[in-house]
Design an enzyme around this catalytic site. Structure first.
Site, PDB file in Angstrom:
ATOM      1  N   LYS A  79       0.855  -1.183   0.000  1.00  0.00           N
ATOM      2  CA  LYS A  79       0.000   0.000   0.000  1.00  0.00           C
ATOM      3  C   LYS A  79       0.893   1.235   0.000  1.00  0.00           C
ATOM      4  CE  LYS A  79      -3.946   1.946   2.588  1.00  0.00           C
ATOM      5  NZ  LYS A  79      -4.809   1.770   3.778  1.00  0.00           N
ATOM      6  N   SER A 154      -9.748   1.716   2.857  1.00  0.00           N
ATOM      7  CA  SER A 154      -8.849   2.470   2.006  1.00  0.00           C
ATOM      8  C   SER A 154      -7.819   1.624   1.270  1.00  0.00           C
ATOM      9  CB  SER A 154      -8.122   3.521   2.838  1.00  0.00           C
ATOM     10  OG  SER A 154      -7.298   2.894   3.816  1.00  0.00           O
ATOM     11  N   SER A 178      -9.971  -0.672   7.060  1.00  0.00           N
ATOM     12  CA  SER A 178      -9.375  -0.462   5.737  1.00  0.00           C
ATOM     13  C   SER A 178      -8.657  -1.660   5.132  1.00  0.00           C
ATOM     14  CB  SER A 178      -8.406   0.724   5.780  1.00  0.00           C
ATOM     15  OG  SER A 178      -9.140   1.927   5.746  1.00  0.00           O
TER      16      SER A 178
END
Ligand SMILES: [Zn+2]
Lengths: 490, 481
Positions: A79, A154, A178
């Protein structure tokens, strides 16, 4: 000839160890697939092919010498909120578009020490604020199960990359759901470890008391293997727990007989989609068929957890994002004086949701409002924690839905932040309590993946992984692949 | 002198802690003179994702100070984020302590003449220093430059109670506090360089107890500036109030050049620091065992030590205060006095506060840099006490010991300074002196007997200080009578 991009971590490990494939072949296959799929998915903000292939060459050499770590040679994705030396780390934001860290996050160092191959940095909601990946400065991510739908957020890029086989596994971060929410919406396994189980050093902070790094994988066994590598104490993170790291893979015995599974009443209320409810209830029946005992429980404070989360996390975010001022790195727009430089830079650099939360965080900490909001929220947080403490006195794990609904259409909730926030209603309490949970694929609802959430005691990742693994072996829901995966492979 | 108004003064003292590394990272905190941004890392430069780790030594030094100032130390303390924006604050917040400081409710006793004053300490807390901003011209353009070397250096803030105090009392308080911090080894006491910084709050209370707005004065980098700025503010505020005007609540700075306080150019908005607990750091747990250990290492404080010097060594209060002003000097005195107890302590005090401090002053050396080992000073003073050398020869020996580092006896031998007490040699010497000064001989015989002093002086001079003055005097008197 096998499709190299269909391999799980443990599958790839076996082939690499037996020299049936090389890391370079495996890595190249994933880079090729990224090339083909990215125009539709947008899961990556940056693909670092050259670095990946160089790491693959080194991993092949290490494996030849017999010095390879557990993750050696296996291509994965990070990420874009995890600091990588020499590779831009944008956090999905314009304000950090050109920011290049001078140091690696602890997890990145641990992956490197294990020989991991990093394919690139994945797309995400800006500064991890969002549940749909529509808040990225680099465009939305498309759900591989239905391109018109969101993958969740996210960590939507990480979940999508794993679901579409653009990476064998990925790391995400979870502040209020997330990792688990996008895992549920993309049919992958997403583990949020106990707060402090994995070092946060180098994770660009959103809400420091809630943020935690964890793996997104295609099997529970893979999540166990990755957690074993990234977990553990870190002298650079004072909130990292000093507990020894168990052998998570060894905990996957498949035996959950006699296990007490708590079913929280509050997780099956009005907001839950009826199809999702059916899928999750069926999952509980499966666990019972494997010898577990379902116990009805109550988590009365959980209904306040979400609103409390939207006091605490913006407060911390307000402070954590204050450093993006155009003075030292990142976007910088000159102004007449320092104050106008701040204003111009932050106005242009942050997206709407980030600004909304900075304003919210500033408000709840302001003189005169602190007691009504922030202090109150901390008190509720204590109540949420006590709920779980009480429940875990009677049960070993708690099981419920990960999200109220399956993936929703892109654009459906962008204008309604409150509806968007409700996506995390079942995941947020776990962050508030600092405990652990994993989302495991539980089947489909109208062709879209549904996740079941297995919640455990602090530092008891072993038990939730054992339950998830037993469920997965019994049902094989994790083997379902998005339709586009088959098209591409064919 | 202020009419009906009484000044109420509160002090905020920031002191950099003498630790090897910074408050929350491993960077060296000894940045003085280093090129900009060479003592920085991801943590103290506020890079994304970097996390603080508490410097345990800084916590110890803070606790030591809290204990020395008689503060109540809690079982648990914590850090908070103080939020405000400025380029020299790289994270956009300062890690500080808000509602759980490491010490509160203490006091410091200090002395002005014979008066002992007790000033209350509100709190002692730990925080991190900011970077340093310099406003300057580059190629004709006005720019602000920031150096992050100082960013993250451990800082301790000591806040006093607001008390009715005069400028001299404030000055002496800071002087005494500085002394305590230096005794504890927690701070170097350098106001000029800014490793110790003082801000004052001053307001005037009216004849009926009515309170007026307070003014904060910053940038006080000397004790003199502190005293003068307070005196100036008392006069200024008194004049405003007497004229029926109000005092504006504001921050002012002391202008050394103009000898007055001036309003500081700051953006006019109310500060709301939005403090909240620092989530990156677990609470500080303070164990009684650690406090006991720290108390065990606590040195005797200057005022106590000064009192002991009077009672134990029989020193004058003046000598005792001079000697205890700096811990190294007091230590030096005690080590020398212990090295040879046949020399009375007041002799050591005389020599140390007199000639030795003169030499230090001339060379601009600090007390911890005395190049003469205390045992060597003891040896010198013993040579003088036993009459082996004269006092005036002793001064010459001390000068040479200071520059060469040699022991007293070696210098005495080489320069043949041992006193001449042998009467044959002194017989000749005194004859020569009498022959060379017929005028004085005449005066003496006419009854002006105190010229003998001058004649002894002449003899000492021509013997280069080696003659025993008592023997010379006896001889001269015998010859003149
Ligand atoms: Zn540093």
């Amino acid at each position: 000839m096998i499709d190299l991009t269909s391999l799980t971590l443990s599958g790839a490990r076996g082939l690499l160890d037996r020299r049936e494939i090389s890391s370079v072949e495996l890595t190249q296959a994933h880079l090729d697939r990224i090339d083909r799929l990215e125009p539709q998915l947008n899961a990556y903000i940056r693909v670092t092919g050259d670095i990946a292939l160089a790491q693959a060459v080194r991993a092949d050499e290490a494996m030849r010498r017999g010095e390879a770590g557990e993750l050696a040679g296996i291509p994965m994705a990070l990420k874009d909120i995890l600091s990588t030396v020499g590779v831009p780390t944008t956090c999905g934001s314009r304000i950090l578009e050109n920011y290049v860290p001078q140091y690696n996050a602890t997890v990145v160092d641990r992956l490197a020490a294990s020989g991991a191959v990093v394919l690139g940095k994945t797309n995400m909601d800006e500064f991890a604020m969002g549940s749909s990946n529509e808040n990225s400065a680099f465009g939305p991510v498309h759900n591989p199960w239905c391109l018109e739908r969101v993958p969740g957020g996210s960590s939507g890029g990480s979940a999508t990359a794993v679901a579409s086989s653009e990476a064998v596994y990925a790391l995400g971060t979870d502040t209020g759901g997330s990792i688990r929410q996008p895992a549920a919406l993309t049919g992958t396994v997403g583990l949020k470890p106990t707060y402090g189980r994995v070092s946060r050093y180098g994770l660009v902070a959103f809400a420091s008391s809630l943020d935690q790094i964890g793996p997104i994988t295609r099997t529970v066994a893979d999540a166990a293997a990755v957690l074993g590598v990234i977990a553990g104490p870190d002298p650079r993170d004072s909130t990292a727990l000093n507990a020894p790291v168990p052998d998570y893979s060894a905990a996957l015995t498949g035996d959950i007989r006699g296990l007490r599974v708590g079913i929280p009443r509050e997780y099956f209320g009005d907001g839950l989609d009826s199809e999702v409810r059916v899928v999750v209830e069926r999952a509980i029946e499966v666990l019972q068929s494997l010898g577990a005992r379902a116990v009805p429980i109550s988590l009365p404070s959980s209904e306040h957890a979400l609103s409390t989360y939207y006091v605490i996390s913006p407060a911390e975010a307000m402070a954590n994002l204050a450093r993006y001022d155009g003075v030292r790195y990142g976007l910088s727009l000159p102004g007449d004086d320092i104050w106008s430089m701040y204003a111009l830079t932050r106005e242009a650099g942050f997206g709407a949701e980030v600004k909304r939360r900075i304003i919210l965080g500033t408000y709840v900490l302001s003189a005169g409002y602190y007691d009504a909001y922030y202090r109150k929220a901390q008190q509720v947080r204590t109540l949420v924690r006590r709920d779980f403490d009480a429940a875990f006195g009677e049960v070993d794990v708690i099981v419920g839905p990960t999200t109220p609904t399956p993936a929703f259409p892109i654009g459906a909730k962008v204008d309604d932040p409150l509806q968007m926030y409700l996506n995390d209603v079942y995941t947020v309490p776990i962050n508030m309590a600092g405990i652990t949970a994993v989302s495991v694929p539980a089947g489909l609802a109208s062709g879209l993946p549904v996740g079941v959430q297995i919640i455990g005691r602090a530092l008891d990742e072993e038990t939730i992984l054992r339950v998830g693994d037993a469920f997965e072996r019994e049902t094989g829901h994790n083997l379902l692949r998005p339709p586009m995966t088959a098209e591409v492979s064919a | 002198m202020n009419g009906p108004y009484v000044p109420v003064v509160g002090l905020e003292v920031h002191a950099q802690l003498l630790t090897a590394s910074k408050m929350f990272c491993g960077c060296s905190s000894r940045y003085s003179g280093a090129p900009p941004d060479t003592h920085c890392c991801a943590v103290c430069a506020g890079m994304p994702g970097a996390l603080p780790v508490v410097n345990a030594r800084a916590v110890e030094l803070g606790l030591l100070t809290a204990l020395a100032l008689h503060c109540t130390v809690p079982r648990a303390s914590k850090f908070d984020r103080k939020n405000y924006s400025y380029p020299d604050l790289p994270k956009g917040y300062q890690i500080s302590q808000y509602d759980d400081p490491i010490g509160r409710g203490g006091f410091l006793d200090y002395r002005i003449g014979d008066r002992v004053i007790r000033w209350g300490i509100t709190r002692v807390h730990l925080e991190e220093d900011t970077g340093k901003t310099t406003h300057t011209d580059v190629d004709g353009r006005e720019v602000s430059l920031v150096d992050y070397n100082r960013s993250g250096v451990p800082l301790m803030e000591i806040v006093t109670d607001p008390e009715m105090r005069m400028p001299e009392e404030a000055r002496e308080f800071v002087s005494a506090l500085r002394q305590v911090l230096m005794y504890l080894g927690v701070n170097d006491g350098d106001l000029q360089a800014g490793s110790m910084r003082v801000d004052v709050n001053i307001s005037l209370t009216g004849p009926n107890g009515e309170r007026n707005p307070k003014v904060e004065v910053k940038n006080l980098n000397s004790l003199r500036a502190l005293e003068r700025s307070l005196a100036y503010e008392i006069e200024r505020q008194g004049r405003l109030l007497a004229g029926g005007e109000t005092v504006e609540q504001e921050t002012r700075g002391w202008s050394e050049k103009e000898e007055k306080t001036v309003p500081q150019r700051t953006k006019e908005y109310a500060h709301d620091y939005r403090y909240f607990p620092e989530p990156d750091l677990p609470p500080l747990v303070i164990r009684q065992a650690d406090l006991d250990r720290l108390t065990g290492t606590m040195p005797e404080m200057p005022m106590t030590r000064s009192g002991r010097f009077v009672s134990q060594y029989g020193l004058t209060p003046f000598h005792a205060q001079v000697l205890t002003r700096e811990r190294p000097l007091a230590d030096y005195f005690e080590r020398a006095a212990a090295a040879d107890r046949s020399v009375p302590p007041r002799i050591y005090a005389n020599w140390i506060t007199g000639d030795l401090m003169r030499l230090l002053g001339e060379e601009q050396r600090a007390a911890e840099e005395i190049p003469i080992p205390p045992e060597n000073l003891a040896e010198l003073l013993s040579l003088i006490e036993t009459g082996e050398i004269s006092g005036s020869a002793g001064k010459q020996v001390l000068d040479e010991m200071f520059t060469s580092g040699q022991a007293a006896h070696a210098i005495v031998e080489r320069r043949q300074l041992r006193q001449v007490a042998d009467s044959a040699a002194l017989d000749t010497l005194t004859d020569e002196v009498l022959a060379a000064n017929p005028g004085m001989v005449d005066q003496y015989r006419k009854g002006k007997t105190n010229v003998i002093q001058a004649l002894v002086g002449q003899a000492m001079k021509s013997s280069q200080g080696r003659a025993n003055p008592q023997v010379v005097r006896d001889l001269l008197e015998r010859k003149l009578n």
